[in-house]
Design a protein around this motif. Structure first.
Motif, PDB file in Angstrom:
ATOM      1  N   GLU A 261      56.728  41.086  40.453  1.00  0.00           N
ATOM      2  CA  GLU A 261      56.754  39.623  40.478  1.00  0.00           C
ATOM      3  C   GLU A 261      55.390  38.992  40.265  1.00  0.00           C
ATOM      4  OE1 GLU A 261      58.784  37.575  43.549  1.00  0.00           O
ATOM      5  OE2 GLU A 261      60.316  39.109  43.806  1.00  0.00           O
ATOM      6  N   ASP A 262      54.319  39.789  40.249  1.00  0.00           N
ATOM      7  CA  ASP A 262      52.984  39.201  40.244  1.00  0.00           C
ATOM      8  C   ASP A 262      52.677  38.314  39.041  1.00  0.00           C
ATOM      9  OD1 ASP A 262      53.233  41.912  39.268  1.00  0.00           O
ATOM     10  OD2 ASP A 262      51.082  41.948  38.906  1.00  0.00           O
ATOM     11  N   PRO A 263      53.239  38.517  37.836  1.00  0.00           N
ATOM     12  CA  PRO A 263      52.867  37.631  36.722  1.00  0.00           C
ATOM     13  C   PRO A 263      53.290  36.174  36.911  1.00  0.00           C
ATOM     14  CG  PRO A 263      53.796  39.666  35.898  1.00  0.00           C
ATOM     15  CD  PRO A 263      54.071  39.646  37.363  1.00  0.00           C
ATOM     16  N   GLY A 264      54.283  35.923  37.755  1.00  0.00           N
ATOM     17  CA  GLY A 264      54.721  34.548  37.980  1.00  0.00           C
ATOM     18  C   GLY A 264      54.112  33.912  39.200  1.00  0.00           C
ATOM     19  N   ASP A 265      53.312  34.671  39.956  1.00  0.00           N
ATOM     20  CA  ASP A 265      52.726  34.182  41.200  1.00  0.00           C
ATOM     21  C   ASP A 265      51.331  33.620  40.976  1.00  0.00           C
ATOM     22  OD1 ASP A 265      54.954  35.045  42.645  1.00  0.00           O
ATOM     23  OD2 ASP A 265      54.093  37.026  43.006  1.00  0.00           O
ATOM     24  N   VAL A 266      50.864  32.826  41.930  1.00  0.00           N
ATOM     25  CA  VAL A 266      49.483  32.357  41.968  1.00  0.00           C
ATOM     26  C   VAL A 266      48.838  32.939  43.221  1.00  0.00           C
ATOM     27  CG1 VAL A 266      47.958  30.359  42.149  1.00  0.00           C
ATOM     28  CG2 VAL A 266      49.997  30.246  40.705  1.00  0.00           C
ATOM     29  N   PHE A 267      47.660  33.515  43.052  1.00  0.00           N
ATOM     30  CA  PHE A 267      46.937  34.151  44.146  1.00  0.00           C
ATOM     31  C   PHE A 267      45.639  33.395  44.415  1.00  0.00           C
ATOM     32  CE2 PHE A 267      49.517  37.269  41.970  1.00  0.00           C
ATOM     33  CZ  PHE A 267      50.174  37.912  43.012  1.00  0.00           C
ATOM     34  N   VAL A 268      45.057  33.640  45.603  1.00  0.00           N
ATOM     35  CA  VAL A 268      43.799  33.009  45.971  1.00  0.00           C
ATOM     36  C   VAL A 268      42.842  34.096  46.433  1.00  0.00           C
ATOM     37  CG1 VAL A 268      44.658  32.519  48.310  1.00  0.00           C
ATOM     38  CG2 VAL A 268      42.693  31.247  47.418  1.00  0.00           C
ATOM     39  N   SER A 269      41.585  33.995  46.025  1.00  0.00           N
ATOM     40  CA  SER A 269      40.599  35.014  46.344  1.00  0.00           C
ATOM     41  C   SER A 269      40.198  34.963  47.808  1.00  0.00           C
ATOM     42  CB  SER A 269      39.357  34.839  45.465  1.00  0.00           C
ATOM     43  OG  SER A 269      38.722  33.594  45.745  1.00  0.00           O
ATOM     44  N   ILE A 270      39.865  36.121  48.351  1.00  0.00           N
ATOM     45  CA  ILE A 270      39.315  36.236  49.697  1.00  0.00           C
ATOM     46  C   ILE A 270      38.029  37.037  49.570  1.00  0.00           C
ATOM     47  CG2 ILE A 270      39.659  37.073  52.052  1.00  0.00           C
ATOM     48  CD1 ILE A 270      42.641  36.935  51.591  1.00  0.00           C
ATOM     49  N   GLY A 271      36.911  36.417  49.808  1.00  0.00           N
ATOM     50  CA  GLY A 271      35.642  37.113  49.674  1.00  0.00           C
ATOM     51  C   GLY A 271      34.729  36.406  48.700  1.00  0.00           C
ATOM     52  N   ALA A 272      33.507  36.908  48.598  1.00  0.00           N
ATOM     53  CA  ALA A 272      32.494  36.286  47.753  1.00  0.00           C
ATOM     54  C   ALA A 272      32.877  36.390  46.287  1.00  0.00           C
ATOM     55  CB  ALA A 272      31.143  36.945  47.980  1.00  0.00           C
ATOM     56  N   LEU A 273      32.662  35.299  45.546  1.00  0.00           N
ATOM     57  CA  LEU A 273      32.835  35.320  44.096  1.00  0.00           C
ATOM     58  C   LEU A 273      31.538  35.866  43.515  1.00  0.00           C
ATOM     59  CD1 LEU A 273      34.638  31.913  43.545  1.00  0.00           C
ATOM     60  CD2 LEU A 273      35.607  34.168  43.980  1.00  0.00           C
ATOM     61  N   ASP A 274      31.579  37.093  43.055  1.00  0.00           N
ATOM     62  CA  ASP A 274      30.361  37.840  42.815  1.00  0.00           C
ATOM     63  C   ASP A 274      30.556  38.758  41.620  1.00  0.00           C
ATOM     64  OD1 ASP A 274      28.225  39.848  43.160  1.00  0.00           O
ATOM     65  OD2 ASP A 274      27.943  38.903  45.114  1.00  0.00           O
ATOM     66  N   ALA A 275      29.467  39.063  40.930  1.00  0.00           N
ATOM     67  CA  ALA A 275      29.545  39.981  39.796  1.00  0.00           C
ATOM     68  C   ALA A 275      29.455  41.433  40.226  1.00  0.00           C
ATOM     69  CB  ALA A 275      28.421  39.678  38.804  1.00  0.00           C
ATOM     70  N   THR A 276      29.193  41.685  41.511  1.00  0.00           N
ATOM     71  CA  THR A 276      29.041  43.070  41.961  1.00  0.00           C
ATOM     72  C   THR A 276      29.841  43.396  43.205  1.00  0.00           C
ATOM     73  OG1 THR A 276      27.097  42.467  43.284  1.00  0.00           O
ATOM     74  CG2 THR A 276      26.708  43.215  41.029  1.00  0.00           C
TER      75      THR A 276
ATOM     76  N   GLU B  14      36.017  41.856  38.419  1.00  0.00           N
ATOM     77  CA  GLU B  14      37.410  41.945  38.852  1.00  0.00           C
ATOM     78  C   GLU B  14      37.540  42.447  40.291  1.00  0.00           C
ATOM     79  OE1 GLU B  14      36.145  45.769  37.976  1.00  0.00           O
ATOM     80  OE2 GLU B  14      36.322  44.241  36.404  1.00  0.00           O
ATOM     81  N   ALA B  15      36.620  43.316  40.725  1.00  0.00           N
ATOM     82  CA  ALA B  15      36.712  43.850  42.082  1.00  0.00           C
ATOM     83  C   ALA B  15      36.520  42.770  43.135  1.00  0.00           C
ATOM     84  CB  ALA B  15      35.682  44.963  42.280  1.00  0.00           C
ATOM     85  N   SER B  16      35.745  41.706  42.817  1.00  0.00           N
ATOM     86  CA  SER B  16      35.557  40.603  43.759  1.00  0.00           C
ATOM     87  C   SER B  16      36.844  39.832  43.994  1.00  0.00           C
ATOM     88  CB  SER B  16      34.474  39.653  43.238  1.00  0.00           C
ATOM     89  OG  SER B  16      33.224  40.293  43.216  1.00  0.00           O
ATOM     90  N   LEU B  17      37.794  39.961  43.094  1.00  0.00           N
ATOM     91  CA  LEU B  17      39.091  39.292  43.227  1.00  0.00           C
ATOM     92  C   LEU B  17      40.176  40.259  43.691  1.00  0.00           C
ATOM     93  CD1 LEU B  17      38.972  37.187  39.935  1.00  0.00           C
ATOM     94  CD2 LEU B  17      38.364  36.450  42.249  1.00  0.00           C
ATOM     95  N   GLY B  18      39.796  41.492  43.990  1.00  0.00           N
ATOM     96  CA  GLY B  18      40.788  42.475  44.406  1.00  0.00           C
ATOM     97  C   GLY B  18      41.607  43.010  43.260  1.00  0.00           C
ATOM     98  N   LEU B  19      41.026  43.050  42.056  1.00  0.00           N
ATOM     99  CA  LEU B  19      41.740  43.504  40.864  1.00  0.00           C
ATOM    100  C   LEU B  19      41.129  44.788  40.323  1.00  0.00           C
ATOM    101  CD1 LEU B  19      42.183  40.055  39.068  1.00  0.00           C
ATOM    102  CD2 LEU B  19      43.834  41.258  40.524  1.00  0.00           C
ATOM    103  N   GLN B  20      41.884  45.473  39.476  1.00  0.00           N
ATOM    104  CA  GLN B  20      41.465  46.743  38.902  1.00  0.00           C
ATOM    105  C   GLN B  20      40.894  46.544  37.509  1.00  0.00           C
ATOM    106  OE1 GLN B  20      44.621  49.997  40.331  1.00  0.00           O
ATOM    107  NE2 GLN B  20      45.565  48.314  39.253  1.00  0.00           N
ATOM    108  N   PRO B  21      39.895  47.344  37.131  1.00  0.00           N
ATOM    109  CA  PRO B  21      39.418  47.307  35.746  1.00  0.00           C
ATOM    110  C   PRO B  21      40.451  47.893  34.804  1.00  0.00           C
ATOM    111  CG  PRO B  21      38.373  49.092  36.939  1.00  0.00           C
ATOM    112  CD  PRO B  21      39.151  48.299  37.958  1.00  0.00           C
ATOM    113  N   LEU B  22      40.361  47.494  33.554  1.00  0.00           N
ATOM    114  CA  LEU B  22      41.333  47.931  32.557  1.00  0.00           C
ATOM    115  C   LEU B  22      41.343  49.441  32.417  1.00  0.00           C
ATOM    116  CD1 LEU B  22      43.345  47.067  30.322  1.00  0.00           C
ATOM    117  CD2 LEU B  22      41.413  46.974  28.760  1.00  0.00           C
ATOM    118  N   GLY B  23      40.179  50.069  32.483  1.00  0.00           N
ATOM    119  CA  GLY B  23      40.100  51.506  32.271  1.00  0.00           C
ATOM    120  C   GLY B  23      40.138  52.321  33.542  1.00  0.00           C
TER     121      GLY B  23
END
Length: 645
Positions: free
Chosen positions: A198-213, A369-378
């Motif tokens: 169901e995740d493609p139809g949902d809206v999520f909110v970040s928890i944590g610092a918006l950061d490049a690392t 992507e890790a700052s948002l709790g997401l996985q890299p493509l590879g």
């Protein structure tokens, strides 16, 4: 308040953002381009449900007006256009969906099934009803493809209103289902929702610092069911995919958008005139009047022909021209050589990253992507791809502590906010009369937040239109920017900073404070060791700086001049270290923002897992007693605050 010659008050503050272009847009009245054009519901009408109004027929004739949100869909262009229902309350959020979307029964998405992806919908329905146990939500037609200068079969891929949010926290996003594998990092709600596809139809909110690392998590903000979208198709594959969205859109706001590579645009439109292989990476704008224009070309954004922008936030200071854009790209994008998109695509991480561009031909990595709790493509475990982005104004994320401000309702599923005592505050010294007083608005601390982040230094400090750059282009009086000795105006170094945010109940004292002296401070204990801290003693046994060893201070003298000082107060020695500090202090009306480089904290031996802090605000007539106002937050009898690590 520390009564030493070298003492002024340290204060680091970042606020929850000023109003981000975030009110509710009314549906426009009926189109005037043709006498028989269907008329949308008026914004002020007292309409019924969001689907009760009829839609104009899509035949020849003038362009129909956009519908009033609660009064049904807009009259489409046509000589026989019928009238949409009367409007009621307007949408809080606007969304676009991917081709093939079906929508729940009775919604505008369902009514537009033939060509759902070129329309823009609105909904007031938000909630994290992941098990669909509550009532379904609905949506209405906000802008048609005609309003945006698109063809019915075009695909609206990203959308943003004009935002003047200064410090956007948190970030809202949606994802595209790239593979059948699990999406999101473990223990995140993207992962939970992907288990049900169901995740493609949902809206999520970040928890944590918006950061490049950094690394972070995410929480479900709104389930697709609450927005009137279909959660599941037969066989378990997702039915509806949120393709673009924005939150709390300003009335009559100009919209910025992108389209997919295959889109063509209405004849004569800017979309149609752009080379076919550049349509997906070009940023367009429209006022909903059937006309679109190019805002930034692919080259200006550091992208190549064939790239595709699939998520967007436009930040606008003035003149309806974005000063900065945040965006994400799809997995097939590669970016110009040397750009952040190019570098991230080489590592197969780009589809879930967030990039920033000032439109000068390059882009930078802003949020990994890790700052948002997401996985890299590879990653091999799954493939995440951000499909929509949004921010909102006056937003308080999960890490605010509240004083005199009544906490706003937390996002769905978020933990309850922490609130400390408010009301009368105690003077540091026992000779004050009275010793306990209710602070004046400019010294009444409403909320505090501190977190490590990697700010967009180009947008905030270094670009020609930077709101806190040398030109100080952000409106608001009083306000200003102040620098430590190692912070060069216009050349602020990128990297991690400690953001401490303080929100005041009234405006910061302006440049004509009369006979008042002001102190605003952020003070910390760097290591959790009480033996090396400053210790208050009689008669000032309630000194605001008690139990701390580093002070960041912003204060005014009798002439109203503001000064930033940094003091090391460890082991009973007080040393002015302002010349070696890279700290930046910002005053913006009722907000004070300080940025302390993490490298500075590291150099002083700070242990971030043990670091604790307080903030204070104080005013007096020159003797620390007469006409005093202020206090420390939290109080000295309450636990000092910790960083969310």
């Amino acid at each position: 308040m520390r009564q030493l010659i070298i003492a002024s008050i340290p204060l680091l503050l970042i606020t929850a953002c000023d109003d981000s272009g975030s009110k509710k847009p009314p549906g426009a009245d009926g189109g005037a381009a043709g006498s028989n054009a269907g008329a949308g519901g008026s914004a002020s009408g007292a309409g019924g449900s969001a689907t009760s109004g009829g839609a104009g027929n899509a035949t020849s004739g003038g362009a129909g007006g956009a519908g009033g949100m609660s009064g049904g869909s807009a009259g489409m262009s046509g000589s026989a256009g019928q009238t949409g229902g009367t409007g009621g309350s307007q949408p809080s959020h606007i969304i676009s969906v991917a081709p093939g979307a079906q929508g729940l029964s009775g919604t505008a998405v369902e009514a537009q099934q033939a060509n759902p992806a070129s329309q823009l919908y609105g909904t007031q329905e938000i909630g994290d009803d992941a098990d669909h146990s509550g009532a379904p939500g609905t949506n209405g037609l906000y802008y048609t493809n005609v309003n945006l200068g698109l063809l019915p079969a075009d695909d609206l891929d990203a959308v943003s209103a004009a935002h003047d949010t200064v410090f956007p926290e948190p970030l809202y996003f949606s994802v595209r289902n790239v593979t059948a594998q699990a999406d999101g990092l473990p223990t995140t709600e993207v992962r939970d929702e992907s288990g049900a596809s169901e995740d493609p139809g949902d809206v999520f909110v970040s928890i944590g610092a918006l950061d490049a690392t950094g690394s972070g998590k995410n929480q479900l903000y709104s389930d697709e069911y609450r927005m009137g979208l279909q959660p599941l198709a037969a066989g378990g594959s997702p039915k509806d995919n949120v393709n673009a969205f924005d939150l709390d859109v300003t009335q009559n706001s100009r919209l910025y958008f992108s389209v997919t590579r295959s889109s063509q645009g209405a004849p004569g439109s800017a979309v149609a005139k752009v080379a076919a292989n550049e349509r997906g990476c070009t940023l367009f704008e429209s006022d909903g009047d059937g006309v679109n224009r190019v805002t930034f070309t692919c080259d200006q954004l550091g992208l190549l022909p064939g790239d595709d922008i699939d998520a967007l936030i436009a930040f606008v200071v003035a003149n309806n021209t974005p000063d900065d854009v945040w965006f994400s790209v799809d997995a097939a994008s590669v970016g110009k050589s040397g750009s952040a998109v190019f570098l991230q695509s080489s590592a197969a991480e780009h589809p879930a990253d967030v990039f920033a561009s000032l439109g000068g031909g390059d882009n930078t990595l802003l949020i990994d992507e890790a700052s948002l709790g997401l996985q890299p493509l590879g990653s091999g475990a799954g493939q995440d791809d951000i499909d929509a982005l949004a921010v909102r104004g006056n937003d308080f994320d999960f890490f605010w502590y509240f004083g005199s401000l009544t906490p706003p309702p937390p996002p769905p599923g978020a933990p309850p906010p922490t609130q400390f005592t408010s009301g009368p505050k105690r003077h540091s010294c026992d000779f004050a009369d009275p010793r306990d007083k209710t602070p004046a608005p400019a010294q009444d601390i409403r909320g505090v937040r501190a977190q490590l982040e990697a700010p967009d230094v180009a947008r905030l400090f270094n670009s020609p239109n930077a709101p806190f750059g040398p030109a100080l282009s952000l409106p608001g009086i009083p306000y200003g920017t102040y620098h430590g000795g190692q912070a060069t105006p216009g050349s602020i170094a990128a990297g991690q900073y400690l953001h401490v945010s303080i929100k005041l109940r009234g405006p910061f004292p302006d440049d004509d404070p009369g006979n008042k002296f002001f102190q605003y401070a952020f003070v910390l204990d760097r290591d959790g060791l009480g033996t090396n801290n400053f210790t208050a003693s009689a008669p000032c046994d309630a000194d605001f700086f008690d139990g701390t060893d580093r002070w960041y201070e912003l204060h005014t003298g009798g002439d109203g001049t503001l000064t930033l000082t940094v003091t090391d107060a460890i082991n009973g020695t007080f040393t002015d270290v302002t010349p070696s500090s890279g700290t930046i202090a910002i005053v913006d009306v009722d907000e004070i923002h300080f940025f302390i480089p993490k490298s500075e904290l590291d150099a002083m031996g700070a242990d971030l897992s043990k670091l604790s802090y307080r903030v204070s605000a104080f005013a007096h007539d020159g003797d620390y007693v007469t006409n005093w106002s202020g206090g420390v937050f939290p109080g000295l009898s309450e636990p000092a605050l910790k960083l969310p690590l």
